[in-house]
Design an enzyme around this catalytic site. Sequence first.
Site, PDB file in Angstrom:
ATOM      1  N   GLY A 217     125.306  10.164  18.582  1.00  0.00           N
ATOM      2  CA  GLY A 217     126.459  10.698  17.440  1.00  0.00           C
ATOM      3  C   GLY A 217     126.601  12.068  17.572  1.00  0.00           C
ATOM      4  N   TYR A 299      99.388  46.648  20.447  1.00  0.00           N
ATOM      5  CA  TYR A 299      99.974  48.193  20.695  1.00  0.00           C
ATOM      6  C   TYR A 299     101.458  48.185  20.007  1.00  0.00           C
ATOM      7  CZ  TYR A 299     103.105  45.822  24.396  1.00  0.00           C
ATOM      8  OH  TYR A 299     103.913  45.018  25.073  1.00  0.00           O
ATOM      9  N   HIS A 317     110.011  51.400  32.152  1.00  0.00           N
ATOM     10  CA  HIS A 317     110.410  52.493  31.167  1.00  0.00           C
ATOM     11  C   HIS A 317     109.450  53.476  31.643  1.00  0.00           C
ATOM     12  CE1 HIS A 317     106.584  52.299  28.988  1.00  0.00           C
ATOM     13  NE2 HIS A 317     106.495  50.883  29.173  1.00  0.00           N
ATOM     14  N   CYS A 335     103.984  46.298  31.361  1.00  0.00           N
ATOM     15  CA  CYS A 335     105.272  46.966  31.585  1.00  0.00           C
ATOM     16  C   CYS A 335     105.125  47.579  33.015  1.00  0.00           C
ATOM     17  CB  CYS A 335     105.607  48.092  30.649  1.00  0.00           C
ATOM     18  SG  CYS A 335     106.187  47.451  29.116  1.00  0.00           S
ATOM     19  N   ASN A 337     105.416  51.299  34.657  1.00  0.00           N
ATOM     20  CA  ASN A 337     105.688  52.565  33.956  1.00  0.00           C
ATOM     21  C   ASN A 337     106.222  53.438  35.180  1.00  0.00           C
ATOM     22  OD1 ASN A 337     102.798  52.645  31.974  1.00  0.00           O
ATOM     23  ND2 ASN A 337     104.542  51.562  31.607  1.00  0.00           N
TER      24      ASN A 337
END
Length: 390
Positions: A217, A299, A317, A335, A337
């Site tokens: 539906g 962190y 980053h 991450c 770095n």
Amino acid sequence: MAVGAIVAVALSLTACSTSSSPSAGPAGGAPAPRPVAQVSISPSPGSGINPTTPVVVQAVHGKLTTVTVTNASKGNTVAGALSPDGAKWTSTEDLAYGASYRVVADATGTDGKTVTQQSTLTTVSPAAQAFPALTPAPPAPGLTFGVGQIIGVSFDHKVTDRAAAENALTVTTTPSQPGSWHWIDDRTLHYRPPSYWQPGTTVKLDAKLYGVNLGSGVYGKTDRSATYHIHDSWIAKADGATDQMQIVHNGAVVGTMPISMGKDATPTHSGPHVISDKQQQVVMDSCTYGVCPPSPKAYKSTEFWAERISNDGEFVHENPASVGAQGSTNVSHGCINLNPQNAQIFFNEFGLGDVVEAVNTPGGPLPIYDTYGDWELNWTQWQAGSALHH
């Protein structure tokens, strides 16, 4: 206007003429009378229509003079076009859900008399209307994407007829490249080619979902489209064994940067990552994905020149605090770095849809549902997630 659907049609037809046909003349003398106009309206009584199916009015032995299709509750009329010979009228816009329409058609016959035909159409009311959000959102002029960019559609209601949804989606690539849809979950599907897009590709997505029964539906709420332009190939190859990241532009290595990836306790995911966002400054808080104090993995810090490569908290980053480890040791929370200078260079060259491939890291591959974890699957696995490749 509401989206289309299979339609329950209540159709009552009446016809009238301003006069009756001429009677036959005296035996052996009078010419045969000219036929009166005959008007037909489709869909016919008792048939079900989809609101995307045009209303068609036709005249035989005459020409249509006026045709109106009117929404009974709102009073607005449906646009249409008359054929050059005046014998056929076809609606040129869709009907709405849960609405009643009155069709009135006048035609003048070869006998010079006017005939009127009428009908009433009632459209279906869906249980729900699913809106298709596009990924990425239709871009602003001039915005381009990298060769790893994934195209996607996310509905705000569950889709049980996946084949119907896929059949309503068309991806056109210039230059032409093969591709396939893959269902991430019961509301979301993504599209990609066997390998990264060719640089310079134009990708056009047409989601013609209005009027599509998506099952249980639920009907598509609207049509949508978007065009995406793919720029040069930028691929970063991050190696957790050498702690170096090669910068590859259109297949050629144009630079190498020392890096620090995720430590063993918080390793970087392996495999292809795709940049989904970039910000000059980002507050990175592990609590956003469920790792909060007092966990030793928690962190919270402000980082610069940050480009997101997963929703699991992974970015490329700047990190001045890890410069001493970059090029020799993996010490991050997952991450990649970089030192301040390289972070700005990377930020200026890499953007949405560009690729970061991570190797020699103990982290497992990105889950397919993690933003753009799609490239973790090989082509056979990817195609298996389509409702049309079974």
